[in-house]
Write an enzyme that holds these catalytic residues in place. Sequence first.
Site, PDB file in Angstrom:
ATOM      1  N   HIS A 174       0.858  -1.196   0.000  1.00 24.25           N
ATOM      2  CA  HIS A 174       0.000   0.000   0.000  1.00 24.25           C
ATOM      3  C   HIS A 174       0.892   1.243   0.000  1.00 24.25           C
ATOM      4  O   HIS A 174       1.928   1.259   0.679  1.00 24.25           O
ATOM      5  CB  HIS A 174      -0.923  -0.005   1.222  1.00 24.25           C
ATOM      6  CG  HIS A 174      -2.017   1.011   1.090  1.00 24.25           C
ATOM      7  ND1 HIS A 174      -1.794   2.352   1.281  1.00 24.25           N
ATOM      8  CD2 HIS A 174      -3.321   0.893   0.737  1.00 24.25           C
ATOM      9  CE1 HIS A 174      -2.928   3.018   1.062  1.00 24.25           C
ATOM     10  NE2 HIS A 174      -3.864   2.147   0.730  1.00 24.25           N
ATOM     11  N   GLU A 234      -3.840   1.700  -7.504  1.00 25.01           N
ATOM     12  CA  GLU A 234      -4.271   2.842  -6.698  1.00 25.01           C
ATOM     13  C   GLU A 234      -3.344   4.030  -6.966  1.00 25.01           C
ATOM     14  O   GLU A 234      -2.270   4.130  -6.345  1.00 25.01           O
ATOM     15  CB  GLU A 234      -4.191   2.515  -5.208  1.00 25.01           C
ATOM     16  CG  GLU A 234      -5.081   1.393  -4.757  1.00 25.01           C
ATOM     17  CD  GLU A 234      -5.405   1.498  -3.271  1.00 25.01           C
ATOM     18  OE1 GLU A 234      -6.590   1.582  -2.936  1.00 25.01           O
ATOM     19  OE2 GLU A 234      -4.470   1.518  -2.443  1.00 25.01           O
TER      20      GLU A 234
HETATM   21  P1  PGA Z   1      -9.741   5.778  -0.202  1.00 24.03           P
HETATM   22  O1  PGA Z   1      -8.547   4.794   0.169  1.00 24.03           O
HETATM   23  O2  PGA Z   1     -10.861   4.937  -0.754  1.00 24.03           O
HETATM   24  O3  PGA Z   1     -10.096   6.445   1.090  1.00 24.03           O
HETATM   25  O4  PGA Z   1      -9.223   6.735  -1.226  1.00 24.03           O
HETATM   26  C1  PGA Z   1      -8.222   3.702  -0.646  1.00 24.03           C
HETATM   27  C2  PGA Z   1      -6.995   2.994  -0.132  1.00 24.03           C
HETATM   28  O5  PGA Z   1      -6.103   3.656   0.429  1.00 24.03           O
HETATM   29  O6  PGA Z   1      -6.879   1.777  -0.253  1.00 24.03           O
END
Ligand code: PGA
Length: 264
Positions: free
Chosen positions: A109, A186
Amino acid sequence: MNKNLLKTQNKNKSFYFIANWKMQLTLNEESNFVDLNLQNFKKLSSKKNIQIILCPSFLNIRSLSKLFKSTNIKIGAQNCSSHIKGAYTGQISAQSLSDTYCQYCIIGHSECRKEYKESNNEIFKKFESLISQNISPIICIGENLEENKSGRTLDILEKQLVEIFKYLLKRNENKVNKVKILIAYEPIWAIGTGITPTINSLNKTFAWLKQQTKNIPFINWKLLYGGSVNSKNVFDLKQINNLSGFLIGGSSLDFQEFEKVVIL
Ligand code: PGA
């Protein structure tokens, strides 16, 4: 295409909805949130074509695994150690996660890459230990805003995945445990900001990801999107080609909002 037709199409697709609760709630708050919504969670997870995975704090994994044991809800962790065992104060091994019946684990992450300076090589080691424990890794990848603006997104994603792909290509089909491997794209600039990439650019990124994973056809790949997913944008995001689901932070902390994300 008209919205009703798209709605029917969305219903026929199957999606993963992974709730990443981060460290937003205390242990007691997480337990209260689950207790309060237990029946709602069970009902939601029994809908067709839906897989819900909850990723609570480490301390809640065992109790939630037990609580949801005979339901369709699975439990995941938010990180694990890159080491198998030993003098690593404060860390949690993949084997310990497996002892808690956890079936999924987020690795790489962007918050961990930044906060703990996790390298791609370290993330690869986490990947290896999870695979050895039959835990499905949820590998997070993504570029920062500057990398995005300078057109380097795919180069960055490739660097983040290359060791994992090399490892899998070297192993033959029979040597890799039969676990699903999830990749969550992401973009760092989309996490918690309310901003998401255009569907057009996401289609390009997911087409590229699909192409990469096609080289290793014996793996059951799932490609996810994460970053500011909410009830207002999820309908459009569900149209991304080659998408298998979402990694959801903020919107997973309010049951009504999470439910909308799942059913819209
Ligand atoms: P968010 O976070 O949906 O609050 O943008 C996603 C994540 O960090 O996995």
